[in-house]
Design a protein around this motif. Structure first.
Motif, PDB file in Angstrom:
ATOM      1  N   LEU A   1       0.827  -1.212   0.000  1.00  0.00           N
ATOM      2  CA  LEU A   1       0.000   0.000   0.000  1.00  0.00           C
ATOM      3  C   LEU A   1       0.859   1.259   0.000  1.00  0.00           C
ATOM      4  O   LEU A   1       0.542   2.239  -0.688  1.00  0.00           O
ATOM      5  N   LEU A   2       1.940   1.238   0.750  1.00  0.00           N
ATOM      6  CA  LEU A   2       2.837   2.392   0.786  1.00  0.00           C
ATOM      7  C   LEU A   2       3.493   2.612  -0.582  1.00  0.00           C
ATOM      8  O   LEU A   2       3.589   3.750  -1.057  1.00  0.00           O
ATOM      9  N   ALA A   3       3.913   1.541  -1.220  1.00  0.00           N
ATOM     10  CA  ALA A   3       4.509   1.669  -2.554  1.00  0.00           C
ATOM     11  C   ALA A   3       3.482   2.210  -3.549  1.00  0.00           C
ATOM     12  O   ALA A   3       3.812   3.057  -4.397  1.00  0.00           O
ATOM     13  N   ALA A   4       2.232   1.752  -3.451  1.00  0.00           N
ATOM     14  CA  ALA A   4       1.174   2.252  -4.342  1.00  0.00           C
ATOM     15  C   ALA A   4       0.914   3.733  -4.076  1.00  0.00           C
ATOM     16  O   ALA A   4       0.720   4.515  -5.022  1.00  0.00           O
ATOM     17  N   ALA A   5       0.912   4.141  -2.810  1.00  0.00           N
ATOM     18  CA  ALA A   5       0.684   5.556  -2.482  1.00  0.00           C
ATOM     19  C   ALA A   5       1.808   6.427  -3.033  1.00  0.00           C
ATOM     20  O   ALA A   5       1.561   7.505  -3.588  1.00  0.00           O
ATOM     21  N   VAL A   6       3.040   5.973  -2.916  1.00  0.00           N
ATOM     22  CA  VAL A   6       4.179   6.727  -3.446  1.00  0.00           C
ATOM     23  C   VAL A   6       4.070   6.833  -4.966  1.00  0.00           C
ATOM     24  O   VAL A   6       4.302   7.908  -5.544  1.00  0.00           O
ATOM     25  N   ASP A   7       3.698   5.734  -5.632  1.00  0.00           N
ATOM     26  CA  ASP A   7       3.549   5.765  -7.095  1.00  0.00           C
ATOM     27  C   ASP A   7       2.447   6.720  -7.529  1.00  0.00           C
ATOM     28  O   ASP A   7       2.610   7.479  -8.493  1.00  0.00           O
ATOM     29  N   HIS A   8       1.322   6.708  -6.822  1.00  0.00           N
ATOM     30  CA  HIS A   8       0.216   7.596  -7.178  1.00  0.00           C
ATOM     31  C   HIS A   8       0.577   9.067  -6.946  1.00  0.00           C
ATOM     32  O   HIS A   8       0.218   9.941  -7.745  1.00  0.00           O
ATOM     33  N   LEU A   9       1.272   9.335  -5.871  1.00  0.00           N
ATOM     34  CA  LEU A   9       1.705  10.703  -5.600  1.00  0.00           C
ATOM     35  C   LEU A   9       2.689  11.190  -6.666  1.00  0.00           C
ATOM     36  O   LEU A   9       2.585  12.324  -7.153  1.00  0.00           O
ATOM     37  N   ALA A  10       3.617  10.322  -7.045  1.00  0.00           N
ATOM     38  CA  ALA A  10       4.570  10.689  -8.094  1.00  0.00           C
ATOM     39  C   ALA A  10       3.858  10.922  -9.420  1.00  0.00           C
ATOM     40  O   ALA A  10       4.185  11.860 -10.153  1.00  0.00           O
ATOM     41  N   ALA A  11       2.859  10.086  -9.735  1.00  0.00           N
ATOM     42  CA  ALA A  11       2.103  10.272 -10.981  1.00  0.00           C
ATOM     43  C   ALA A  11       1.304  11.570 -10.950  1.00  0.00           C
ATOM     44  O   ALA A  11       1.241  12.290 -11.956  1.00  0.00           O
ATOM     45  N   ALA A  12       0.707  11.893  -9.798  1.00  0.00           N
ATOM     46  CA  ALA A  12      -0.058  13.136  -9.685  1.00  0.00           C
ATOM     47  C   ALA A  12       0.860  14.346  -9.841  1.00  0.00           C
ATOM     48  O   ALA A  12       0.513  15.318 -10.531  1.00  0.00           O
ATOM     49  N   ASN A  13       2.024  14.303  -9.216  1.00  0.00           N
ATOM     50  CA  ASN A  13       2.982  15.405  -9.356  1.00  0.00           C
ATOM     51  C   ASN A  13       3.461  15.534 -10.800  1.00  0.00           C
ATOM     52  O   ASN A  13       3.620  16.643 -11.319  1.00  0.00           O
ATOM     53  N   TRP A  14       3.696  14.414 -11.465  1.00  0.00           N
ATOM     54  CA  TRP A  14       4.122  14.431 -12.859  1.00  0.00           C
ATOM     55  C   TRP A  14       3.035  15.028 -13.758  1.00  0.00           C
ATOM     56  O   TRP A  14       3.317  15.836 -14.635  1.00  0.00           O
TER      57      TRP A  14
ATOM     58  N   PHE B   1       0.673  17.139 -12.867  1.00  0.00           N
ATOM     59  CA  PHE B   1       0.598  18.569 -12.579  1.00  0.00           C
ATOM     60  C   PHE B   1       1.725  19.318 -13.295  1.00  0.00           C
ATOM     61  O   PHE B   1       1.505  20.360 -13.920  1.00  0.00           O
ATOM     62  N   ALA B   2       2.937  18.766 -13.211  1.00  0.00           N
ATOM     63  CA  ALA B   2       4.075  19.416 -13.864  1.00  0.00           C
ATOM     64  C   ALA B   2       3.925  19.387 -15.377  1.00  0.00           C
ATOM     65  O   ALA B   2       4.307  20.348 -16.059  1.00  0.00           O
ATOM     66  N   SER B   3       3.350  18.322 -15.919  1.00  0.00           N
ATOM     67  CA  SER B   3       3.168  18.224 -17.371  1.00  0.00           C
ATOM     68  C   SER B   3       2.163  19.242 -17.875  1.00  0.00           C
ATOM     69  O   SER B   3       2.367  19.871 -18.918  1.00  0.00           O
ATOM     70  N   VAL B   4       1.088  19.414 -17.149  1.00  0.00           N
ATOM     71  CA  VAL B   4       0.041  20.353 -17.571  1.00  0.00           C
ATOM     72  C   VAL B   4       0.527  21.789 -17.455  1.00  0.00           C
ATOM     73  O   VAL B   4       0.179  22.638 -18.284  1.00  0.00           O
ATOM     74  N   ASN B   5       1.327  22.061 -16.457  1.00  0.00           N
ATOM     75  CA  ASN B   5       1.754  23.434 -16.200  1.00  0.00           C
ATOM     76  C   ASN B   5       3.141  23.769 -16.752  1.00  0.00           C
ATOM     77  O   ASN B   5       3.780  24.714 -16.299  1.00  0.00           O
ATOM     78  N   SER B   6       3.621  23.006 -17.698  1.00  0.00           N
ATOM     79  CA  SER B   6       4.920  23.301 -18.297  1.00  0.00           C
ATOM     80  C   SER B   6       4.754  23.561 -19.790  1.00  0.00           C
ATOM     81  O   SER B   6       3.709  23.272 -20.372  1.00  0.00           O
ATOM     82  N   GLU B   7       5.774  24.103 -20.370  1.00  0.00           N
ATOM     83  CA  GLU B   7       5.750  24.396 -21.799  1.00  0.00           C
ATOM     84  C   GLU B   7       5.748  23.097 -22.600  1.00  0.00           C
ATOM     85  O   GLU B   7       6.138  22.038 -22.097  1.00  0.00           O
ATOM     86  N   GLU B   8       5.357  23.203 -23.854  1.00  0.00           N
ATOM     87  CA  GLU B   8       5.243  22.016 -24.713  1.00  0.00           C
ATOM     88  C   GLU B   8       6.576  21.292 -24.868  1.00  0.00           C
ATOM     89  O   GLU B   8       6.638  20.081 -24.846  1.00  0.00           O
ATOM     90  N   GLY B   9       7.658  21.979 -25.032  1.00  0.00           N
ATOM     91  CA  GLY B   9       8.960  21.342 -25.239  1.00  0.00           C
ATOM     92  C   GLY B   9       9.667  20.971 -23.948  1.00  0.00           C
ATOM     93  O   GLY B   9      10.705  20.321 -23.967  1.00  0.00           O
ATOM     94  N   ASP B  10       9.150  21.395 -22.820  1.00  0.00           N
ATOM     95  CA  ASP B  10       9.808  21.185 -21.530  1.00  0.00           C
ATOM     96  C   ASP B  10       9.016  20.196 -20.664  1.00  0.00           C
ATOM     97  O   ASP B  10       8.787  20.439 -19.493  1.00  0.00           O
ATOM     98  N   GLN B  11       8.599  19.096 -21.271  1.00  0.00           N
ATOM     99  CA  GLN B  11       7.813  18.107 -20.529  1.00  0.00           C
ATOM    100  C   GLN B  11       8.729  17.248 -19.642  1.00  0.00           C
ATOM    101  O   GLN B  11       9.775  16.777 -20.089  1.00  0.00           O
ATOM    102  N   PRO B  12       8.328  17.030 -18.387  1.00  0.00           N
ATOM    103  CA  PRO B  12       9.153  16.186 -17.502  1.00  0.00           C
ATOM    104  C   PRO B  12       9.015  14.707 -17.885  1.00  0.00           C
ATOM    105  O   PRO B  12       8.031  14.291 -18.499  1.00  0.00           O
ATOM    106  N   ASP B  13      10.016  13.945 -17.516  1.00  0.00           N
ATOM    107  CA  ASP B  13       9.956  12.498 -17.751  1.00  0.00           C
ATOM    108  C   ASP B  13       8.946  11.874 -16.797  1.00  0.00           C
ATOM    109  O   ASP B  13       8.809  12.309 -15.644  1.00  0.00           O
ATOM    110  N   PRO B  14       8.232  10.843 -17.253  1.00  0.00           N
ATOM    111  CA  PRO B  14       7.286  10.181 -16.351  1.00  0.00           C
ATOM    112  C   PRO B  14       8.037   9.520 -15.190  1.00  0.00           C
ATOM    113  O   PRO B  14       9.177   9.095 -15.337  1.00  0.00           O
TER     114      PRO B  14
END
Length: 118
Positions: A46-59, A61-74
């Motif tokens: 459960l802890l590993a799943a929570a960490v994965d979901h949090l990382a995906a949510a942060n990714w 958020f960063a993807s939506v709020n970044s420029e088209e050419g400056d996309q973060p890696d998943p």
């Protein structure tokens, strides 16, 4: 407990099977059968799943709020134990004809016990 009691017939096969079946998760038998997965509890998964979901949510958020050419890696998921690199668990292995028992027979045969205890 002396395992020779089973050979002396002071320990029944049913009792021995019960003792083996209810060994602790961190026992040598469970580690041999399940590898690293035996050491992972439900809380660890459960802890590993929570960490994965949090990382995906942060990714996201960063993807939506970044420029088209400056996309973060998943994000890479937290490594979990698997059976890919080791032997599959006993339930997934092909039964050995010399030691196979029927599915309805929950107690191990004398051949299986002798093979297990060497």
């Amino acid at each position: 407990m002396d395992l020779l009691d089973w050979h002396r017939e002071t320990l029944s096969a049913r009792r021995l099977a019960l003792l083996v079946k209810h060994l602790p998760r961190e026992s040598a038998l469970n580690r041999e059968l399940h590898g690293e997965a035996a050491e992972w509890s439900v809380s660890d998964h459960l802890l590993a799943a929570a960490v994965d979901h949090l990382a995906a949510a942060n990714w996201m958020f960063a993807s939506v709020n970044s420029e088209e050419g400056d996309q973060p890696d998943p994000p890479t998921p937290v490594p979990r134990p698997s059976y890919d690199d080791a032997e599959p668990p006993a339930a997934e292995r092909e039964p050995d004809p010399a030691t196979a028992s029927t599915a309805s027979d929950a107690t191990p045969s004398a051949v299986q016990l002798a093979r297990f205890f060497g």
